[in-house]
Design a protein around this motif. Sequence first.
Motif, PDB file in Angstrom:
ATOM      1  N   LYS A 151      -5.705   5.206 -15.275  1.00 58.26           N
ATOM      2  CA  LYS A 151      -5.698   4.530 -13.972  1.00 58.26           C
ATOM      3  C   LYS A 151      -7.134   4.214 -13.545  1.00 58.26           C
ATOM      4  O   LYS A 151      -8.098   4.841 -14.000  1.00 58.26           O
ATOM      5  N   VAL A 152      -7.222   3.274 -12.598  1.00 57.92           N
ATOM      6  CA  VAL A 152      -8.526   2.960 -12.016  1.00 57.92           C
ATOM      7  C   VAL A 152      -8.684   3.792 -10.748  1.00 57.92           C
ATOM      8  O   VAL A 152      -7.890   3.651  -9.815  1.00 57.92           O
ATOM      9  N   LEU A 153      -9.680   4.673 -10.724  1.00 59.80           N
ATOM     10  CA  LEU A 153      -9.955   5.467  -9.533  1.00 59.80           C
ATOM     11  C   LEU A 153     -11.154   4.862  -8.803  1.00 59.80           C
ATOM     12  O   LEU A 153     -12.212   4.682  -9.396  1.00 59.80           O
ATOM     13  N   VAL A 154     -10.961   4.521  -7.530  1.00 62.69           N
ATOM     14  CA  VAL A 154     -12.051   3.934  -6.766  1.00 62.69           C
ATOM     15  C   VAL A 154     -12.638   4.983  -5.852  1.00 62.69           C
ATOM     16  O   VAL A 154     -11.964   5.480  -4.950  1.00 62.69           O
ATOM     17  N   ASP A 155     -13.887   5.342  -6.108  1.00 58.58           N
ATOM     18  CA  ASP A 155     -14.576   6.326  -5.281  1.00 58.58           C
ATOM     19  C   ASP A 155     -15.262   5.595  -4.135  1.00 58.58           C
ATOM     20  O   ASP A 155     -16.102   4.730  -4.354  1.00 58.58           O
TER      21      ASP A 155
ATOM     22  N   VAL B  78       0.836  -1.201   0.000  1.00 54.95           N
ATOM     23  CA  VAL B  78       0.000   0.000   0.000  1.00 54.95           C
ATOM     24  C   VAL B  78       0.871   1.251   0.000  1.00 54.95           C
ATOM     25  O   VAL B  78       1.862   1.335   0.728  1.00 54.95           O
ATOM     26  N   VAL B  79       0.527   2.193  -0.860  1.00 51.35           N
ATOM     27  CA  VAL B  79       1.198   3.490  -0.919  1.00 51.35           C
ATOM     28  C   VAL B  79       0.172   4.557  -0.641  1.00 51.35           C
ATOM     29  O   VAL B  79      -0.895   4.562  -1.262  1.00 51.35           O
ATOM     30  N   TYR B  80       0.456   5.464   0.316  1.00 50.21           N
ATOM     31  CA  TYR B  80      -0.467   6.561   0.577  1.00 50.21           C
ATOM     32  C   TYR B  80      -0.038   7.799  -0.195  1.00 50.21           C
ATOM     33  O   TYR B  80       1.145   8.114  -0.270  1.00 50.21           O
TER      34      TYR B  80
ATOM     35  N   GLU C 124       3.547  11.199  -6.866  1.00 51.69           N
ATOM     36  CA  GLU C 124       4.461  10.062  -6.775  1.00 51.69           C
ATOM     37  C   GLU C 124       3.707   8.765  -6.466  1.00 51.69           C
ATOM     38  O   GLU C 124       3.945   7.715  -7.067  1.00 51.69           O
ATOM     39  N   ALA C 125       2.788   8.865  -5.502  1.00 50.78           N
ATOM     40  CA  ALA C 125       2.031   7.677  -5.103  1.00 50.78           C
ATOM     41  C   ALA C 125       1.216   7.127  -6.269  1.00 50.78           C
ATOM     42  O   ALA C 125       1.178   5.916  -6.513  1.00 50.78           O
ATOM     43  N   ALA C 126       0.578   8.037  -7.010  1.00 48.99           N
ATOM     44  CA  ALA C 126      -0.287   7.608  -8.109  1.00 48.99           C
ATOM     45  C   ALA C 126       0.510   6.855  -9.166  1.00 48.99           C
ATOM     46  O   ALA C 126       0.002   5.914  -9.791  1.00 48.99           O
ATOM     47  N   GLN C 127       1.772   7.260  -9.346  1.00 48.51           N
ATOM     48  CA  GLN C 127       2.573   6.604 -10.384  1.00 48.51           C
ATOM     49  C   GLN C 127       2.937   5.173 -10.014  1.00 48.51           C
ATOM     50  O   GLN C 127       3.241   4.364 -10.880  1.00 48.51           O
TER      51      GLN C 127
END
Lengths: 461, 461, 461
Positions: B99-103, B45-47, B69-72
């Motif tokens: 990217k897959v964004l989870v709401d 996991v990256v925050y 940075e995290a998103a990459q």
Amino acid sequence: MNKNSSNIMALSPTTSNKRETVCIFGTGDFGRALGHKMIQSGYPVVYGSRSTQASSLIPKDAEVLSHAEAAQKASIIIIAIQRQHYNFLTSLAEILHGKVLVDISNNVKLNQYPESNAEYLAQLVPGAKVVKAFNTVSAWALQSGTLDASRQVFVCGDDMEAKQMVMDIVRALGLTPLDHGSLLAAQEIENYPLQLFPMWKFPILLSFGLVAFFFFYCLIRDVIYPYVYENKDFSFFIAISIPNRICPILALTLLALVYLPGVLAAIIQLYRGTKYRRFPDWLDKWMLCRKQLGLVALAFASLHVLYTLIIPIRSFVRWRISSQIVSQALSNKTEPLNNTDAWLSDSYLALGILGFFLFVLLGITSLPSVSNNVNWREFRFVQSKLGYLTLILCTAHTMVYGGKWFLSPSSYRWYLPSAYMLSLIVPCIVLVVKFVLIFPCLDKPLTQIRQGWERNPQYSE
Amino acid sequence: MNKNSSNIMALSPTTSNKRETVCIFGTGDFGRALGHKMIQSGYPVVYGSRSTQASSLIPKDAEVLSHAEAAQKASIIIIAIQRQHYNFLTSLAEILHGKVLVDISNNVKLNQYPESNAEYLAQLVPGAKVVKAFNTVSAWALQSGTLDASRQVFVCGDDMEAKQMVMDIVRALGLTPLDHGSLLAAQEIENYPLQLFPMWKFPILLSFGLVAFFFFYCLIRDVIYPYVYENKDFSFFIAISIPNRICPILALTLLALVYLPGVLAAIIQLYRGTKYRRFPDWLDKWMLCRKQLGLVALAFASLHVLYTLIIPIRSFVRWRISSQIVSQALSNKTEPLNNTDAWLSDSYLALGILGFFLFVLLGITSLPSVSNNVNWREFRFVQSKLGYLTLILCTAHTMVYGGKWFLSPSSYRWYLPSAYMLSLIVPCIVLVVKFVLIFPCLDKPLTQIRQGWERNPQYSE
Amino acid sequence: MNKNSSNIMALSPTTSNKRETVCIFGTGDFGRALGHKMIQSGYPVVYGSRSTQASSLIPKDAEVLSHAEAAQKASIIIIAIQRQHYNFLTSLAEILHGKVLVDISNNVKLNQYPESNAEYLAQLVPGAKVVKAFNTVSAWALQSGTLDASRQVFVCGDDMEAKQMVMDIVRALGLTPLDHGSLLAAQEIENYPLQLFPMWKFPILLSFGLVAFFFFYCLIRDVIYPYVYENKDFSFFIAISIPNRICPILALTLLALVYLPGVLAAIIQLYRGTKYRRFPDWLDKWMLCRKQLGLVALAFASLHVLYTLIIPIRSFVRWRISSQIVSQALSNKTEPLNNTDAWLSDSYLALGILGFFLFVLLGITSLPSVSNNVNWREFRFVQSKLGYLTLILCTAHTMVYGGKWFLSPSSYRWYLPSAYMLSLIVPCIVLVVKFVLIFPCLDKPLTQIRQGWERNPQYSE
């Protein structure tokens, strides 16, 4: 994916008469049962076997070939052999490349191997698309066709197209496929058929222990004591009177034990000032079987209701009442209505009825199909608010039942208090502590802690 | 799609030990809880956070980086921040592309915004694949691991591949994903956790009102009247006798109210000569909560059964019976069996038992898992045929209960009729109107109208 | 597939306001109802009809065009016309190429045609993607919006993308789509709405027959015999006393009939020495409706419990008891407690309570949502172990009920034994045979046979 799919589809035309050939490796019992069923559902079946001699046990419409030949005839291969013999599949790696391998194996023990059989198969034949399926149905059920139990077939696999093909076969056999995602789920799927009510073990053992204890307690007080001091034979109390003492005691105690871990957890969190440290293991396990504890409690409560409702039909009760009335008639006196007695009797019955009614309601909401239809807010409302109301009503029912004799010294026999008084200990503790926890000076920090606040941030892991 | 898929699969090899990195934007309570759970399930996991200082609250195995940075580092990004702060994501649009964004957000009120949070997110970052998930589980439940309630996670999104990836994570966390289709379902999914039994509000308020009314009605007739005229203290009637009058009255009235709207709808359709005009709003709402009305009625019927069955154990009843018998014995006369009384008593009990039995059957068929297993024909058979039979039996039960005294003037006290007579009003209306509607001269046009025929076609909208 | 998908997605943007046009062929009742509902849900609807004159019945927001024009406007075409009129679609084959055709038709009889309507449609228009859906919902339910029953829409089709599109529409209408796999499932889906409890027919007919027989049997013994010989009018026994004899008899007999076929199957397998030959047809059918038999038995058991519990409230019972007590008082004698009677009465009540309790437990585990949550091992444990325990308890309950008079000649009237003795025949046979089958000399070969072993391999088919 698209091309692949259209190729596969081309093999299964829209008319229901022609279906794609399925290959089964292994001619053991489950392999044969599955083959029988598939032939019945219209699939041509080819067996892959070491000895290609047609065995009389194999369904006669099926061909038996060598493994290599059989595998070439079908795009789906069901591996109906035991994990120990998977090794030889590596030699067929080339032929199996791109094929769908269906792992149907089960183990004898939970978590027998470090990785699941299906994942082991996928490692052995990296070019194949491994799908886990069919391990949750029994050969006997498949063959007899009497699928009373779950028709669910758990399916998992990394290749969606392969999974879809297997799920279509499952449906064609009259079973219900259930997609469990990627092959990571295989371990869980393989453990599933080996379980025997794992969550119920603790609640059932606990209640057996309590039943045994209270049975002997009541036996001493209600059967042995009158026999010793009054020479009366009340041995028939074993059939109904004593069970009807044990059942409510267990129902109330177990119900209180459902709510005790929540109260303990709150105390621990308040003391630690954080929710980010794990609870002790026993508390974790206790919390996980609260639903089962509650249902066992409900079972005892239901038995208590049945035992109570048949009281007026009991031969002993009829005899006692009629001899009372006869002696009243003979002594020529009529007792006036005692209003306090009427109030006490009606109140404890009313409290018991309402408590049992709410208890049944709690039980109904814990049915999977009902609890899946409520959201968290609703579930918490029912289980927490209604749950505590049930506990309060049942505790009050037990207290009022004691009525005027509650805590009076005359109810002690051999220094043993009435059994129902013992049952009040745990519920009273839970209710008192819960009542204290509701005070704002404790409730406010607890709410903050549960929302992530920490008293001493260095404590966090 | 295919390429995309194979890339993703490459990142999640078949061994269960290595899982794809998940990025979480936001270090609030739910973000931390989800991160903890994911790390437990083997996900790196990256925050992504504004301040990249490692906070002690964040799980120590997780990295904390800037958002960019995290998103990459991950192909799945969980947006654990509030909708008000979504704006800054537009600046990351390039990095988030593909990217897959989870709401996972929830609102405070139902339908708080014109569009759902997930759709708003999709508008802000058009290049990303938005998936709605996880909003139906609570942080507390995730952390404590005690998921007694629904383990269902509603998932929706326009990109099937992205949805599949999210559903696999859901399964890996031990939860059950439920595909709700495209992102259009996000609004509904966001409203779901805010509901608290919306369909039950009307039936429960209605029954509270009726209970209050009948309680005072019975109090006046059964407690105050004898106190005033005969100076007898029957205050203990409040515990059982009066509830046991109120419960059957409410059960019967509410059961009749379940069938009244159907009868009204038929009359409206016959009068209008078409089925294509909407019913008045109140009738629509009433029809939608018929199931809940029926279940509340069943609850009252069950209470009535329990209250009735404990009658012989009540101290008051025992006293009354024994004083009757004693006075009989003292006056030296034995009454012969009154055959009419025996018939009346047995009939109303038998009618009540059969009515209650059918009522419970109706209740069981309304369990989600049962009603999902019957088709429309079967459901209509049970709810309509068996439902009316239940209503007839229960109405007859109430009428025979009155027996010889039914409508006799001596049962009036202060001009108030017995309470049970009031309960017969609605059921009798429903049964009479329904009986009239069965006549062919009315049934035939009604059937035609329901099949689409119209008397005055110009009426159609 | 990917391209296709992105095109389709392009037509349905993420804002919920614009949805893809849906074309409906046919302006009959169901076509109109579906159109209404779709327009409500935000779909533009185009009707394809022979006469393009705007009919007042058609929702006014919908366009009505010729079939060809309408089909060109949409990529999804709902075929709301009857199978007999499908032929004309062949002339539109070119326009329909690549379109999604949704077959919503139902038949009048089970298996009316050799192939399902949807497969027939797919043959007629080979270039189209046929999806079966919506046939399980009724037009009336769609229009009235009161979907109390199953909201499930079974969907099947060979093209996954097309199926997905239809399932999204289903969800948008507030219904629950259920993927039934490829078009092969269409036949089953078309048969579904025509069924009316097919599995319940045999158990219900059987119990009607048995109820009729035992009713007259009890009528002769309990009403006509005392009327003829003692001139006593016990006609009111018809309301409660006789039903309360019939119910336990049927409950016990039917419960035994649940376990009889399993015992018969074991005997047949032992005799044949193989499990690979089919059972006779009647046995197969019997085994398939065991669950229903058991539930009917449970219904009779529940009625028996209710009838028994209200005994003390019955006017006749109160009269009998009070006249007994009065005569005791008058004759000035008090009977001592008969310990044997107390034991017998309490034992049979306790056995009955425990038996009924286990019976209810069995009933609860047969609820679909519960039995789906247990695995085969657990299901077999409950249904077999607990089931036999229930049968033993209920049989013992009936035997002890007879008590001292069991098999005594004085209980015969007109050479007819007590009815309860007849009810013991089947359960005793089942229990004795089962007991014999447990002996290792029979159990061992049976286990081997069930694992696939054969005594005479040449017997296999």
